[in-house]
Scaffold this active site. Structure first.
Site, PDB file in Angstrom:
ATOM      1  N   HIS A   1      23.302  13.350  -2.278  1.00  0.00           N
ATOM      2  CA  HIS A   1      22.651  13.541  -0.979  1.00  0.00           C
ATOM      3  C   HIS A   1      23.076  12.523   0.072  1.00  0.00           C
ATOM      4  O   HIS A   1      22.425  11.487   0.215  1.00  0.00           O
ATOM      5  CB  HIS A   1      21.138  13.452  -1.160  1.00  0.00           C
TER       6      HIS A   1
ATOM      7  N   CYS B   1      23.490  19.654  -2.536  1.00  0.00           N
ATOM      8  CA  CYS B   1      22.638  19.921  -3.688  1.00  0.00           C
ATOM      9  C   CYS B   1      22.271  21.401  -3.768  1.00  0.00           C
ATOM     10  O   CYS B   1      23.113  22.235  -4.097  1.00  0.00           O
ATOM     11  CB  CYS B   1      21.397  19.012  -3.643  1.00  0.00           C
TER      12      CYS B   1
ATOM     13  N   GLU C   1      22.522  12.653   3.163  1.00  0.00           N
ATOM     14  CA  GLU C   1      21.492  12.508   4.209  1.00  0.00           C
ATOM     15  C   GLU C   1      20.429  11.487   3.844  1.00  0.00           C
ATOM     16  O   GLU C   1      19.624  11.093   4.687  1.00  0.00           O
ATOM     17  CB  GLU C   1      20.866  13.878   4.521  1.00  0.00           C
TER      18      GLU C   1
END
Ligand SMILES: Nc1ncnc2c1ncn2[C@@H]1O[C@H](COP(=O)(O)OP(=O)(O)O)[C@@H](O)[C@H]1O
Lengths: 232, 631, 110, 110
Positions: free
Chosen positions: A194, A85, A196
């Site tokens: 994302h 991002c 994560e």
């Protein structure tokens, strides 16, 4: 396997990236934007967030940070670098990756569970996937529209450097549904969604099996952790 | 305390170049005339002062003169006027709010580490963890400039949480807008939602829930109530007080500019005037990036044990921070106002004292820890200046260009403001309203299938039944990686401890229509709904924060609604056995003479020992049975 | 204090969703005569000292490397605060040069 | 196609977080001579027909009501594409008028 996660002023998902590294079996190392020391890490993550408020252009001010000199150097020498991002935006601003990210075509920030197709499973960060595999990870951005000139788009497509494409919904108007790309060598990867945030059951995207159980993002981190283990 | 101003004001705001400025002696004079020092004030008792334009009543002004034994300087007048405003002093609500502290059992206090009166209440949730949460309004600014108003609303409540020593971990927003098809609603709705999205997302705080409601009664007075939750270890608790003579008073964060000057008092004292073009007052512009850096900077200061006391700056800015810190501490403080770092060098001392510039904090620091403090702020690029120190004089003294412009007992500014028992009156319309039940509605004929169908479609098509995803999709609920529940669940839930899974659940609820019909029952229904929403996630409700949105306290019928609501809420909490830990009162929510429906937004927080055992509101698996509980 | 204005626009050949959104809003509200909108940035830089050649060189470099991203944007104008005499002279000069509507709207210098 | 440029800046008395961040970045990267930065917007509107008085009136209203938010922003310039002769004339006029650095950087018309 030590993976550095760089914190810039305004980084938000730095601790999430550290958690993801840990859950993937690696050792996260917190790095600071103002330093010139990569502390001997084996790979680098530029996490998501709003570095410097995303003022000027997303990632632009952060890309001028002291540590970026070392990041560019290490990337050019082949160190795996993942930009998530805002990190992806920094990599484009630092010209490690082509194109640019602009405001979403619908004008609003959007947070959604996003389906992606892994187009290239041979980069340092996608080895654990299969080409063509569909994964679901969260997407959350206000300025995620990927743009580049037609010529650049043709070139990166031709070289197989479109690593992820949006499936079903193009959430931000990215040209050719591009969600993430890599450099020629495949060690530097940037994407808007994302990974994560999809590494721990209970806190990821919904799946058919149960709410918030998606962990499709883990493969990004195990790709690097396992490879370096093999090499070591 | 966040900044809350009333749009009215608009017509009273003085802009440079405006002929009205000539009258606004307080603001203009110091630029040209000699400084209004304490000494000058003592020798010029006859000087006329614009107390009325600053929102003070004649008797309040008289009282200030009595307290000081002379007329106030213009700087003192600025301070008293903002601190004695309804918003800062709670002068109309205080007598009622006391019930929250009185109607408590020992059981209710068992987990309460900090109760009402501090920046935010703190609850002990076990395993050495404490949680703080608070809901606050930013209604009027959000009507004037929806994006910045809502954004700075989030910013303000988050600073309250930081100032307790906690790391903010989630936000929520309870919103009320006018009719969905009114031409102005789009401006307000999209501005407010974008502002909350911008500020909250940029701060990196997951938005875990809220409410959205449309009703014409909120047309020119939308409600924007923002909630923040923070967590800390027990030992990290910080309070807003200035103790220890010789300790330094430090202002850090953004520079002070001309934002929302006079907002807290000139603006919050009156109601929105109808008719005529709205001349808009200066609004505050938020910088979430600066706040994010401030959060990290504060947490590092706390971790290094570098601050003795801390206070956020919101409404009434430096006036509030200095007088409150001093009142809660040893009572004395001396400040050199020239040391305030300015964004606009032309600001007068009065303006500096009243400025509502965002993203600022004030800390009390031991002299020997100042170097350590400076090292941390430098690391985060946070501008900082030492304004003065704590004294044992019992006086708050402020100098400007070497002369004393303020010398007051800080308690008279911050604590012992006026308290009113305003008249209450049973609303004249209420009996008729209550009698007007569905009984009087025509019944559909036996063969009225089409009519029922149309009504059904009308109902499910109502804006208030609609999916809020178009709002919640603009909010990041993933950041920090600990969100166990968020929209569309009944309550939000956050994991506090990654090892044990200890977590908290929060819900906000209110129903203005119920409260309009019966404010006492309405408040209790809001409480009960929030309580249920938390309980159904598997969490045990522990505490309440409330944001009481009402019309003008000078309207006896509104005051009656307020009295009923507070009593209802306090009794309800007693019955359920959970304390009110803090909250906020927002008065003057009305257009012309028409007040909004009383809207007491109630937030309930509960604790769950392992978020893995949470219960979501959606179907999980085929074959589950459905039960209806209660009657 | 001396002011320098730097103007940056999204590259003509690339998407400008913001401009498109504004254009759409204008069309919907009955401003059909506006057929296109592009949205760029306008920077006002204040400098403490006089605007000499060094400052001009510095600002030109900043405009290209920091204030804009050449992959997606163009610097379309840098205006230094000038004396009025200079201004007049320049305008007269401009009067004899070719003016292209998009690249250099009236009054632009680069 | 005829182009109109509308320039919008954050009000001088309000915080401009963007400008502040850019100024900070410039200072950190050794551009100390730039003491302040404010960041505003630059709109380029294209119109199909000629820029007559009606269009000018319309654009002036749009600039105030749509392209800027008068609570927090000021329209600091509207430039219509003009004939070069007009341009020259105006500049000569400007040369004898007072120019204020902040409110109207060189070349601004309103
Ligand atoms: N303004 C808002 N901000 C955040 N979440 C919201 C907002 N409005 C509604 N929600 C969320 O959307 C979901 C549905 O809201 P609502 O329709 O009020 O639920 P219910 O009717 O079950 O109380 C809830 O999870 C609520 O928290």
């Amino acid at each position: 396997m030590r993976i550095g996660v760089i914190t810039f002023p305004g980084s938000l998902d730095d601790r999430d990236a550290q958690r993801a590294v840990r859950l993937a079996g690696g050792e996260p190392v917190a790095l600071w934007h103002g330093s010139h020391d990569l502390e001997g890490v084996d790979a680098l993550i530029l996490p998501g967030g709003f570095s410097y408020g995303d003022y000027l252009r997303c990632g632009a001010i952060a890309s001028l940070s002291p540590i970026m000199t070392e990041v560019v150097d290490a990337a050019n020498k082949g160190m795996p670098v993942l930009g998530i991002c805002n990190g992806f935006q920094m990599l484009t601003e630092a010209h490690l990756l082509e194109g640019g990210l602009i405001r979403n075509d619908h004008g609003s920030f959007i947070c959604r569970d996003q389906v992606l197709r892994v187009e290239n499973a041979s980069t340092d960060w996608t080895r654990e996937f299969d080409a063509g595999q569909q994964i679901t990870i969260p997407l959350k951005n206000g300025e995620g529209g990927f743009i580049a000139s037609e010529e650049t788009l043709d070139r990166i497509e031709g070289e197989g450097r479109v690593v992820f494409r949006y499936v079903d919904v193009n959430p931000n108007g990215s040209l050719r549904d591009i969600a993430g790309i890599s450099n020629e060598r495949g060690n530097v990867v940037g994407l808007m969604p994302h990974p994560e945030h999809a590494v721990e059951p209970g806190f990821g995207p919904d799946t058919a099996a149960a709410m918030r159980s998606g962990i499709d993002g883990l493969g990004f981190f195990t790709s690097v952790v396992r490879r370096t283990l093999v090499e070591a | 305390m966040t900044t809350e101003t009333s749009p009215t004001a608009a017509s009273q705001t003085v802009e440079p170049g405006d002929p009205a400025a000539a009258d606004a002696e307080l603001i203009e004079a110091p630029r040209t005339a000699r400084l209004d020092t304490v000494e000058v004030a003592a020798t010029t008792p006859e000087k006329e002062q614009p107390y009325a334009a600053l929102g003070l009543k004649p008797d309040e002004y008289e009282r200030i003169r009595n307290i000081l034994g002379r007329r106030p300087t213009s700087a003192e007048l600025a301070m008293y006027s903002v601190m004695w405003s309804e918003h800062c002093s709670y002068k109309s609500s205080k007598v009622y709010l006391r019930q929250f502290g009185k109607k408590v059992t020992p059981e209710m206090k068992q987990h309460l580490m900090v109760g009402m009166g501090e920046n935010a209440g703190v609850l002990d949730i076990g395993e050495g963890w404490a949680v703080t949460f608070k809901i606050e309004s930013h209604n009027h600014p959000s009507y004037i400039e929806p994006f910045q108003g809502a954004a700075t609303g989030v910013g303000g409540i988050v600073r309250d949480i930081i100032s307790m020593g906690a790391r903010p971990v989630a936000v929520m927003d309870a919103l009320r807008f006018g009719a969905i098809d009114h031409p102005d609603t789009a401006r307000v709705v999209h501005g407010v939602v974008a502002g909350i999205s911008f500020y909250g997302n940029c701060l990196g705080l997951p938005n875990i829930g809220g409410e959205t409601w449309f009703d014409p009664v909120y047309q020119a007075n939308p409600l924007v109530n923002a909630l923040a939750v923070g967590v800390m270890r027990h030992e990290d608790l910080h309070l807003a007080n200035a103790k220890g003579t010789g300790n330094k008073v430090v202002l850090f964060g953004a520079r002070t500019g001309g934002d929302g000057i006079g907002g807290a008092s000139i603006l919050a004292s009156d109601t929105f005037a109808e008719g005529g073009p709205t001349k808009r007052p200066a609004v505050q512009v938020g910088d979430p990036f600066a706040e994010k850096v401030l959060i990290e900077c504060c947490l590092e200061l706390f971790a290094g044990d570098l601050v003795e006391g801390i206070q956020d700056l919101g409404a009434a800015g430096i006036s509030c921070a200095t007088s409150e810190l001093a009142s809660n501490g040893d009572g004395g403080m001396s400040i050199v106002l020239d040391e305030v770092l300015l964004r606009d060098p032309t600001l007068t001392p009065e303006e500096i004292l009243m400025s509502e510039s965002q993203e600022r904090m004030m800390a009390i620091v031991r002299p020997e820890k100042l170097d350590g403090f400076m090292e941390v702020v430098r690391k985060w690029d946070v501008e900082t200046s030492v304004l003065g120190e704590v004294t044992d004089t019992g006086r708050l003294s402020i100098t400007w260009r070497g002369e004393e412009i303020v010398n007051v007992d800080p308690r008279t500014v911050a604590v012992d403001g006026p308290v009113y028992e305003r008249p209450v009156a049973y609303p004249s319309y209420l009996d008729a309203l209550q009698a007007d039940t569905t009984e009087s509605l025509a019944r559909p004929a036996d063969d009225a299938g089409d009519e029922l169908r149309a009504q059904f479609l009308q109902l499910v098509g109502s804006a208030n039944q609609a999916d809020a995803a178009w709002i919640t999709n603009q909010y990041d609920h993933y950041v920090l990686g600990n969100t166990a529940l968020a929209s569309p669940d009944d309550a939000g839930m956050i994991r506090v401890d990654e090892e044990s899974g200890l977590g908290v659940s929060v819900a906000t609820d209110a129903n203005g229509r119920y409260s309009q019909l019966d404010p006492r029952a309405g408040a209790q229904l809001a409480l009960a709904e929030a309580y249920r929403n938390v309980a159904v996630t598997g969490a045990k409700p522990m505490g309440v924060s409330d944001c009481l949105n009402f019309g003008s306290p000078e309207n006896p019928e509104v005051m009656w609604q307020f009295a009923q609501s507070v009593e209802g809420l306090a009794d309800g909490c007693l019955e359920l056995g959970i304390p009110v830990t803090g909250g906020n009162v927002s008065f003057y929510n009305q257009t012309g003479d028409v007040p909004i429906h009383p809207t007491p937004v109630v937030a309930v927080l509960g604790v769950i020992d392992d978020v893995a055992r949470r219960i979501p509101s959606g179907w999980q698996d085929d074959g589950h049975n459905i039960y209806l509980l209660g009657d | 204090m001396p002011t320098i204005v730097v103007e940056v626009m999204p590259k003509a050949e690339l998407l400008d969703p913001q401009g498109k959104a504004v254009a759409g809003a204008l069309a919907r509200t009955g401003h059909g005569s506006i057929s296109g909108v592009r949205v760029g940035k306008r920077f006002e830089l204040t400098v403490d000292g006089p605007i000499d050649d060094d400052v001009k060189t510095e600002v030109a470099a900043l405009a290209e490397n920091v204030l804009s991203n050449s992959v997606i944007e163009d610097v379309v104008g840098i205006h230094y605060e000038q004396s009025n005499a200079e201004l007049a002279e320049e305008a007269v000069g401009a009067a004899s040069a070719h003016h292209d509507g998009y690249d250099a709207p009236a009054g632009e210098t680069h």
